[in-house]
Design a protein around this motif. Structure first.
Motif, PDB file in Angstrom:
ATOM      1  N   VAL A   2      -9.499  -6.756  -0.326  1.00 19.58           N
ATOM      2  CA  VAL A   2      -9.328  -5.920   0.865  1.00 19.58           C
ATOM      3  C   VAL A   2     -10.491  -6.213   1.805  1.00 19.58           C
ATOM      4  O   VAL A   2     -11.633  -5.816   1.551  1.00 19.58           O
ATOM      5  CB  VAL A   2      -9.296  -4.416   0.513  1.00 19.58           C
TER       6      VAL A   2
ATOM      7  N   VAL B  36      -2.457   0.198  -4.410  1.00 17.10           N
ATOM      8  CA  VAL B  36      -2.475  -1.138  -3.826  1.00 17.10           C
ATOM      9  C   VAL B  36      -1.859  -2.080  -4.843  1.00 17.10           C
ATOM     10  O   VAL B  36      -2.275  -2.102  -6.004  1.00 17.10           O
ATOM     11  CB  VAL B  36      -3.912  -1.580  -3.479  1.00 17.10           C
TER      12      VAL B  36
ATOM     13  N   VAL C 257      -5.705   2.717  -6.973  1.00 17.46           N
ATOM     14  CA  VAL C 257      -6.987   2.025  -6.701  1.00 17.46           C
ATOM     15  C   VAL C 257      -8.073   2.446  -7.686  1.00 17.46           C
ATOM     16  O   VAL C 257      -9.027   1.698  -7.926  1.00 17.46           O
ATOM     17  CB  VAL C 257      -7.459   2.273  -5.250  1.00 17.46           C
TER      18      VAL C 257
ATOM     19  N   ILE D 243       0.853  -1.196   0.000  1.00 16.33           N
ATOM     20  CA  ILE D 243       0.000   0.000   0.000  1.00 16.33           C
ATOM     21  C   ILE D 243       0.886   1.243   0.000  1.00 16.33           C
ATOM     22  O   ILE D 243       1.854   1.326   0.768  1.00 16.33           O
ATOM     23  CB  ILE D 243      -0.920   0.043   1.247  1.00 16.33           C
TER      24      ILE D 243
ATOM     25  N   VAL E  95      -8.106   4.431   6.219  1.00 25.47           N
ATOM     26  CA  VAL E  95      -8.214   3.058   5.708  1.00 25.47           C
ATOM     27  C   VAL E  95      -9.370   2.904   4.720  1.00 25.47           C
ATOM     28  O   VAL E  95      -9.356   1.995   3.880  1.00 25.47           O
ATOM     29  CB  VAL E  95      -8.346   2.043   6.870  1.00 25.47           C
TER      30      VAL E  95
ATOM     31  N   PHE F 121       0.451   5.506   0.102  1.00 22.45           N
ATOM     32  CA  PHE F 121      -0.276   6.777   0.122  1.00 22.45           C
ATOM     33  C   PHE F 121       0.688   7.836  -0.384  1.00 22.45           C
ATOM     34  O   PHE F 121       1.694   8.135   0.267  1.00 22.45           O
ATOM     35  CB  PHE F 121      -0.728   7.128   1.550  1.00 22.45           C
TER      36      PHE F 121
ATOM     37  N   ILE G 141      -8.350   2.824   1.062  1.00 23.86           N
ATOM     38  CA  ILE G 141      -7.622   1.676   0.505  1.00 23.86           C
ATOM     39  C   ILE G 141      -8.535   0.816  -0.364  1.00 23.86           C
ATOM     40  O   ILE G 141      -8.150   0.384  -1.459  1.00 23.86           O
ATOM     41  CB  ILE G 141      -7.002   0.836   1.646  1.00 23.86           C
ATOM     42  N   SER G 142      -9.749   0.546   0.107  1.00 22.08           N
ATOM     43  CA  SER G 142     -10.690  -0.260  -0.691  1.00 22.08           C
ATOM     44  C   SER G 142     -11.583   0.615  -1.555  1.00 22.08           C
ATOM     45  O   SER G 142     -12.592   0.165  -2.081  1.00 22.08           O
ATOM     46  CB  SER G 142     -11.543  -1.144   0.228  1.00 22.08           C
TER      47      SER G 142
ATOM     48  N   VAL H 218      -3.636   6.724  -3.992  1.00 19.72           N
ATOM     49  CA  VAL H 218      -3.539   5.547  -3.124  1.00 19.72           C
ATOM     50  C   VAL H 218      -3.282   4.360  -4.034  1.00 19.72           C
ATOM     51  O   VAL H 218      -4.068   4.102  -4.947  1.00 19.72           O
ATOM     52  CB  VAL H 218      -4.824   5.319  -2.302  1.00 19.72           C
TER      53      VAL H 218
END
Length: 586
Positions: free
Chosen positions: A410, A393, A398, A332, A377, A334, A380-381, A391
């Motif tokens: 995730v 992944v 993403v 991950i 968080v 950021f 993230i998804s 972001v």
């Protein structure tokens, strides 16, 4: 709006076309009956021709039966079309709500969506049926009756024309005054539903604090507001009926007086006068129907706007044209991320977040309430999109992934643990619908949920009540963790998800994660230092920015906030928020 609603008629177009066709047929059959009745009076009764009476009477019977058949068929197809329309509306709304992003959901209250799916759709269903049947029948009946009346005697029929114009103007005035109240009343319905939902959801708290009387008063106030709005609207509409009856009786009196004088001078027959009186009632009843339609349409217009608003709401998050269909690993990044819940916000929730997390790492995230841990968080998804920055992944932005593919890799156990009515196995299989019982049991062992499940009489077939009301908070958390593990994710996020379990169980869960899913990236949001101190690295959040990032030992040495919390908790001085004094909400 009309185009959006009309699209939901779909497979019921045939029924929607046949309904007005049968209603017009019913009107045509009924319109012929007064003419035949006049013939019976003039050519049968007055001349004593019994054969003519039988013959015309039989024709009237046939027309009446045909009219009845057409009315029944119109009712049948109208009911099918309107109920099908309502079904499609609810399905389309529900399907669209499932596609909403978190930011879309934030625009609507739960009670407001429930009102739209129930009361508003029911109003539209009733209005649609009335439009198909009465809105076809009433104008057709009025037009046919008016034509037949003018055919019999144009001078007397002019009374109808004057009455229709005068009454129509009055109805428009009444409806225009009532519409503003109907538009407001459904907003009051939202408040009413919200009161009910909140009370039922929190009934244990209500009883624990002996607040039944307060809740009763709050509900009564919401119900009273709905009542007052309806009374205001009905007080205006109530003028419709006496006005209508006054017009009907005025027409009957006018026709009877003028018609009697014309019969005396042989300018009109008795049968023709009877027919005109019958057509008078047809015309006035048609106007009555139209007034009812206007009331229903006025009520449903506000509902139509609210339903259309949900149907036309587009998710803020869309798949790219050629989405990436595979998540390579759980890394991950950021990259200088800023985030605000509303585009118009001047102050972002997250400010210049720059962090790199390796695949398989265990990362602790700690910070005061309102420090934006959950907001971090959620990106993230891709439950929300960043305002600026990136972001990544598995090395990919993403926003370039297919959202379903990304979210399948995730797993998130949110702060508010939600279980659904059904067995424990059914709830676990939300993580993987094809999971075997053995796989479910293994996930429960990892989440330390097996120990309480095995004590239940029906074990994994134990029925979970709505919202998980028959299990404790800690049990609910462990079931939700097990459900998340069944997805076999590359990234596992625990958003303060062990707060309701004891420290020994918390340690067992963390140890199981380290031993059983070493290649899964684990992000653990917690308030207890003990929950994160063994993580590979720990992220310290403060007011939307990163205050520190390192191992437990590094942060004890270099980060004042972390050291203060650690010392406070080791001395039995309370939780993170009390120590750090950071106020707000997570």
């Amino acid at each position: 709006m009309l185009k959006t609603l009309a699209a939901q008629v779909k497979e019921f177009k045939k029924d929607s076309i046949l309904t007005p066709v049968f209603m017009i047929l019913e009107v045509l059959f009924e319109t012929m009956i007064p003419l035949l009745m006049a013939s019976i009076i003039d050519k049968g009764v007055e001349t004593g021709d019994i054969n003519h009476i039988y013959k015309v009477g039989a024709m009237m019977g046939v027309l009446a039966l045909c009219g009845l058949w057409a009315g029944v068929m119109g009712g049948k197809y109208g009911s099918r079309a309107s109920t099908g329309f309502a079904r499609n509306l609810r399905k389309a709304m529900y399907d669209n709500i499932q596609d909403f992003s978190f930011s879309n959901i934030d625009k609507y209250s739960t009670a407001g969506l429930i009102t739209r799916l129930t009361t508003d759709v029911t109003n539209l269903q009733n209005a649609y049926q009335m439009l198909l049947r009465m809105f076809t029948r009433a104008p057709a009946s009025l037009t046919c009756a008016m034509i037949m009346a003018f055919t019999i005697h144009a001078e007397l029929a002019s009374i109808y024309l004057i009455a229709v114009i005068a009454l129509g103007g009055c109805l428009i005035l009444i409806m225009s005054r009532a519409v503003k109240y109907f538009q407001k009343v459904f907003q009051k319905y939202d408040d009413l539903n919200a009161s009910v939902q909140e009370n039922i959801t929190g009934i244990r708290v209500v009883k624990a604090y002996v607040r039944e009387e307060y809740e009763n008063q709050k509900f009564f106030k919401a119900a009273e507001n709905v009542y007052k709005m309806f009374v205001k609207a009905e007080n205006i509409i109530v003028a419709n009926m006496p006005l209508m009856m006054f017009t009907v009786y005025a027409c009957i009196l006018g026709l009877s007086w003028l018609g009697a004088k014309m019969i005396v001078v042989d300018d009109l027959t008795t049968g023709e006068l009877m027919s005109l009186l019958t057509y008078c009632m047809n015309i006035m009843m048609s106007l009555m129907m139209l007034s009812m339609i206007f009331v229903m349409v006025t009520m449903s217009f506000a509902s139509a706007q609210r339903v259309t608003e949900v149907l036309n709401e587009k998710s803020d998050l869309q798949n790219p044209e050629n989405p990436v269909m595979e998540v390579k690993d759980g890394s991950i990044v950021f990259n200088h991320v800023d985030f605000a819940y509303k585009k118009s916000s001047t102050e972002p929730v997250l400010k210049d977040i720059h962090v790199e997390i390796h695949s398989g790492e265990t990362i602790g995230i700690i910070g005061g309430t309102g420090s934006a841990k959950s907001s971090l968080v959620n990106l993230i998804s891709r439950l929300y999109d960043v305002t600026s920055g990136q972001v990544k992944v598995g090395g990919v932005d993403v926003r370039d992934y297919d959202m379903e593919v990304l979210r399948n890799q995730v797993s998130v156990v949110l702060q508010k643990n939600v279980l659904f009515s059904g067995t424990i196995l059914e709830n676990l299989r939300w993580g993987d619908k094809n999971a075997t019982e053995e796989e479910c049991m293994r996930a429960c062992r990892l989440a330390c949920a097996d120990e309480f499940i095995e004590r239940m009489p029906e074990k994994y077939e134990t029925y979970i009540e709505q919202g998980g009301s028959n299990v404790s908070g800690g049990q609910k958390q462990r079931l939700c963790i097990a459900r998340a593990l069944l997805k076999k994710p590359k990234i596992l996020i625990l958003d303060d998800s062990t707060s309701a379990v004891d420290t020994a169980t918390d340690a067992k869960i963390r140890r199981a994660f380290a031993e059983e899913i070493p290649n899964t990236t684990k992000l653990i949001i917690a308030q207890r230092i003990s929950s994160v101190k063994d993580a590979d690295r720990i992220l310290v959040m403060d007011n939307g920015h990163i205050d520190g990032f390192g191992t437990h030992e590094e942060l004890l040495e270099n980060n004042a906030i972390y050291r203060e919390v650690y010392e406070s908790q080791n001395q039995g001085g309370g939780d993170f928020d009390q120590a750090a004094n950071m106020g707000g909400e997570n």
